[in-house]
Enzyme design. Structure first.
Site, short mmCIF file in Angstrom:
data_model
loop_
_atom_site.label_atom_id
_atom_site.label_comp_id
_atom_site.label_asym_id
_atom_site.label_seq_id
_atom_site.Cartn_x
_atom_site.Cartn_y
_atom_site.Cartn_z
N LYS A 293 0.84 -1.21 0.00
CA LYS A 293 0.00 0.00 0.00
C LYS A 293 0.87 1.26 0.00
O LYS A 293 0.61 2.22 -0.73
CB LYS A 293 -0.94 -0.02 1.22
N GLN B 280 -4.45 -1.74 9.75
CA GLN B 280 -4.28 -3.04 9.11
C GLN B 280 -4.79 -4.15 10.03
O GLN B 280 -4.41 -4.23 11.20
CB GLN B 280 -2.79 -3.26 8.78
N ASP C 64 -10.74 2.70 4.15
CA ASP C 64 -10.96 1.26 3.97
C ASP C 64 -12.46 0.96 3.88
O ASP C 64 -12.85 -0.14 3.51
CB ASP C 64 -10.35 0.48 5.15
#
Ligand code: NAP
Length: 300
Positions: free
Chosen positions: A58, A102, A125
């Protein structure tokens, strides 16, 4: 191998290059106007191998599309409350447009509390209930990055979804559930008839075989065998598991939820693993970050 006539590999790397070139141009324009780059941060608790790999990918993609990126690391011993206070700081940081935490988190931290603490405006997200709810209502929202990436992949390859029967294997809050909502809503891609299956579903093989488009998001390596797939179906393999492989230097190989070698020959289109849904998840995250940056600086 005797492939289905015109069988197409849905190449997430190729589609990502296309979308990331657009993003790079948008990012340059944003910087010209604001004097700043879109800024994405990733919070990493602990140092598990797969999470390190995903976060590094990412951060590297941020560099490619001209975004600023920050990796914020915490020891696995961080308490839930300490992590929530760190999230408050990120929510309030005016120089940060979006951030992700994460997953998975250590077992002593309640993942729902963490997700709900993220400001929905920075939740790129798309995991926050506000974003999930808005998305379900068809309102502007950050859609969960993996299903949104799949939507963009389908768009790139002109996969028709309208009127099609989609069977989604898995109902997780970050993949299966938002995937089913996105495909059933009144939009393009969308307008599909969606069946959602899970661990309590019966006759899974019969269900899956009815799919014009089969989305496998279970987390069970090579679960979908050829008898579960209708000839000519489109198969989207979300699964990503490491299985031991002594022939590899790393000692493992990545496999999806679909037994690719036996399923690919009967499909009209299929995503590979790796190189299908994974790159598109990252691309969708970048798209959400670009939108967040624009929204927070008043540039529509
Ligand atoms: P998850 O939270 O573990 O959800 C798995 C889902 O599959 C659950 O709904 C579960 O049902 C269902 N399931 C499990 N066993 C089943 C069975 N035998 N029959 C029918 N349904 C079954 O997993 P996830 O987060 O959605 O992730 C799924 C996979 O996608 C994993 O391999 C993950 O690594 C991968 N993934 C990849 C990406 C990417 O970018 N490529 C992104 C996210 C996830 P219940 O609800 O009844 O438990």
């Amino acid at each position: 191998m005797d492939f289905y006539t015109n069988m197409q590999i849905l190449d997430g790397k190729q589609a990502s290059i296309f979308y990331q070139e657009q993003l790079a141009a948008e990012s340059r324009e944003f910087e010209t106007i604001t004097g700043k780059k879109p800024h994405l941060a990733a919070v990493l608790v602990g140092n598990s191998g797969p999470s390190e790999t995903y976060v590094a990918a990412k951060m590297e993609t941020c560099r490619k599309v001209g975004f600023q990126s920050s990796l914020i690391r915490f020891e696995p011993s961080i308490t839930e409350n300490e992590l929530l206070l760190e999230i408050d700081k990120l929510n309030q940081d005016p120089d940060l447009h979006g951030f992700i935490v994460q997953l998975p988190l250590p077992a002593h931290i309640d993942v729902n509390k963490v997700i709900e603490r993220i400001d929905p405006a920075k939740d790129v997200d798309g995991f926050h209930p506000v974003n999930l709810g808005k998305m379900a209502k068809g309102l502007p929202a950050f859609a969960s990055a993996t299903p949104w990436g799949i939507i963009k992949l389908m768009e790139y390859y002109n996969i028709e979804t309208e009127g099609k029967h989609v069977v989604v294997l898995g109902r997780s809050q970050i993949v299966g559930l938002p995937m089913s909502l996105l495909l059933s809503r009144n939009s393009r891609p969308g307008n599909a008839t969606v069946t959602v299956c899970h661990s309590k579903s019966r006759n899974l093989t019969d269900m899956a075989r009815q799919a014009d488009i089969l989305v496998a998001a279970l987390g069970i390596p090579e679960f979908v065998k050829k008898e579960m797939v209708k000839e000519g179906a489109v198969v989207i393999d979300v699964g990503l598991s490491r299985v031991p492989d002594e022939t590899r230097k790393s000692g493992y190989r990545l496999v999806g939820d679909v037994a690719f070698d036996e399923v690919a020959p009967i499909c009209s289109a299929i995503t590979p693993v790796p190189g299908g849904v994974g790159p598109m998840t990252i691309t969708a995250l970048m798209q959400n970050t670009m939108v967040a940056a624009r929204q927070q600086t008043g540039i529509i």
